[in-house]
Design a protein around this motif. Structure first.
Motif, PDB file in Angstrom:
ATOM      1  N   SER A 194       2.283   4.745  -3.540  1.00  0.00           N
ATOM      2  CA  SER A 194       3.655   4.226  -3.574  1.00  0.00           C
ATOM      3  C   SER A 194       4.270   4.218  -2.185  1.00  0.00           C
ATOM      4  O   SER A 194       4.954   3.264  -1.788  1.00  0.00           O
ATOM      5  CB  SER A 194       4.521   5.067  -4.519  1.00  0.00           C
ATOM      6  N   PHE A 195       4.014   5.283  -1.439  1.00  0.00           N
ATOM      7  CA  PHE A 195       4.531   5.367  -0.079  1.00  0.00           C
ATOM      8  C   PHE A 195       3.915   4.270   0.793  1.00  0.00           C
ATOM      9  O   PHE A 195       4.628   3.555   1.513  1.00  0.00           O
ATOM     10  CB  PHE A 195       4.235   6.745   0.518  1.00  0.00           C
ATOM     11  N   ALA A 196       2.584   4.121   0.725  1.00  0.00           N
ATOM     12  CA  ALA A 196       1.885   3.122   1.542  1.00  0.00           C
ATOM     13  C   ALA A 196       2.340   1.707   1.187  1.00  0.00           C
ATOM     14  O   ALA A 196       2.511   0.862   2.073  1.00  0.00           O
ATOM     15  CB  ALA A 196       0.372   3.266   1.345  1.00  0.00           C
ATOM     16  N   ARG A 197       2.569   1.465  -0.112  1.00  0.00           N
ATOM     17  CA  ARG A 197       3.008   0.136  -0.547  1.00  0.00           C
ATOM     18  C   ARG A 197       4.396  -0.194   0.004  1.00  0.00           C
ATOM     19  O   ARG A 197       4.638  -1.300   0.489  1.00  0.00           O
ATOM     20  CB  ARG A 197       3.011   0.074  -2.078  1.00  0.00           C
ATOM     21  N   SER A 198       5.307   0.777  -0.041  1.00  0.00           N
ATOM     22  CA  SER A 198       6.660   0.549   0.479  1.00  0.00           C
ATOM     23  C   SER A 198       6.635   0.298   1.981  1.00  0.00           C
ATOM     24  O   SER A 198       7.358  -0.567   2.492  1.00  0.00           O
ATOM     25  CB  SER A 198       7.550   1.754   0.162  1.00  0.00           C
ATOM     26  N   LEU A 199       5.795   1.043   2.683  1.00  0.00           N
ATOM     27  CA  LEU A 199       5.672   0.873   4.124  1.00  0.00           C
ATOM     28  C   LEU A 199       5.147  -0.530   4.440  1.00  0.00           C
ATOM     29  O   LEU A 199       5.662  -1.213   5.343  1.00  0.00           O
ATOM     30  CB  LEU A 199       4.730   1.942   4.685  1.00  0.00           C
ATOM     31  N   LYS A 200       4.141  -0.971   3.672  1.00  0.00           N
ATOM     32  CA  LYS A 200       3.558  -2.292   3.884  1.00  0.00           C
ATOM     33  C   LYS A 200       4.567  -3.403   3.573  1.00  0.00           C
ATOM     34  O   LYS A 200       4.651  -4.410   4.297  1.00  0.00           O
ATOM     35  CB  LYS A 200       2.314  -2.461   2.994  1.00  0.00           C
TER      36      LYS A 200
END
Length: 223
Positions: A188-194
């Protein structure tokens, strides 16, 4: 060795090891050892000692309404644990405290702390500064947790790192550590960053972040 370690702690800063030994000669204290994963204290346990990490590190965590664990912070040697909660009407631990690895902790009784306040002005001043700093940290953390979206939390975090006028910053933690800090899963964190990168807000190169649209980051705080 003990007095050398304690003299490096923020609450005893400016007091030499020899002074420390004389200062604590009549005080009630002990040293406890913990293994990785051991609980040093549970949230709402009564706080009755000044606790200082001598070796290793501990983490403070709390549970959100869904039961998910949110890491508030890591506390390394030689910093104190919950020093702001030793006094007050509800002198209880605000979080669960768990050993990150092999840990040694110095315990000084509350009565001994009061006696040291009366004996040594440097210790008193250091302690007041320490609890003031803790109060400011917890206030900032509470504000951070109030952001409802991961992007809002990220925007707040990036803006703080870039203040006052930097456009390029380095994340101090890995994505896994950042996700734990935010209380979300790593995907979830990586997706938001992307998504923030795709929207033109930031540019990412591993831990290196370049801020492209500061005004839009600020708008995310208002959502």
């Amino acid at each position: 060795m003990l007095f050398q370690q304690l003299s490096q702690s923020p609450v005893f800063r400016g007091i030499s090891p020899d002074e420390m030994e004389n200062l604590l000669i009549d005080s009630q204290y002990q040293i406890k050892k913990f293994s990785k994963g051991d609980m040093l204290a549970f949230r709402e346990d009564k706080c009755e000692n000044l606790m200082i990490v001598l070796k290793g590190s501990v983490k403070g965590e709390m549970l959100d309404p869904s039961g998910k664990s949110i890491k508030i912070e890591d506390i390394m040697a030689p910093y104190p644990i919950a020093s702001a909660f030793l006094f007050g009407q509800r002198n209880q631990f605000p979080v669960n405290v768990t050993a990150n690895d092999e840990v040694e902790v110095f315990y000084l009784t509350k009565n001994s702390v009061i006696e040291l306040f009366q004996k040594n002005k440097v210790f008193l001043t250091n302690y007041l500064n320490s609890i003031s700093n803790r109060s400011q940290f917890l206030a900032n953390k509470l504000m951070f947790l109030n952001f409802k979206t991961i992007k809002g939390k990220l925007a707040n975090y990036l803006l703080k790192l870039s203040a006052p006028d930097k456009t390029e910053i380095t994340l101090p933690k890995s994505q896994a550590e950042m996700a734990q800090f935010f209380g979300v899963t790593r995907p979830s964190f990586a997706r938001s960053l992307k998504e923030m990168e795709q929207e033109g807000l930031i540019e990412i190169n591993r831990r290196e972040i370049k801020i492209l649209n500061k005004q839009q980051l600020i708008r995310l705080l208002q959502q």
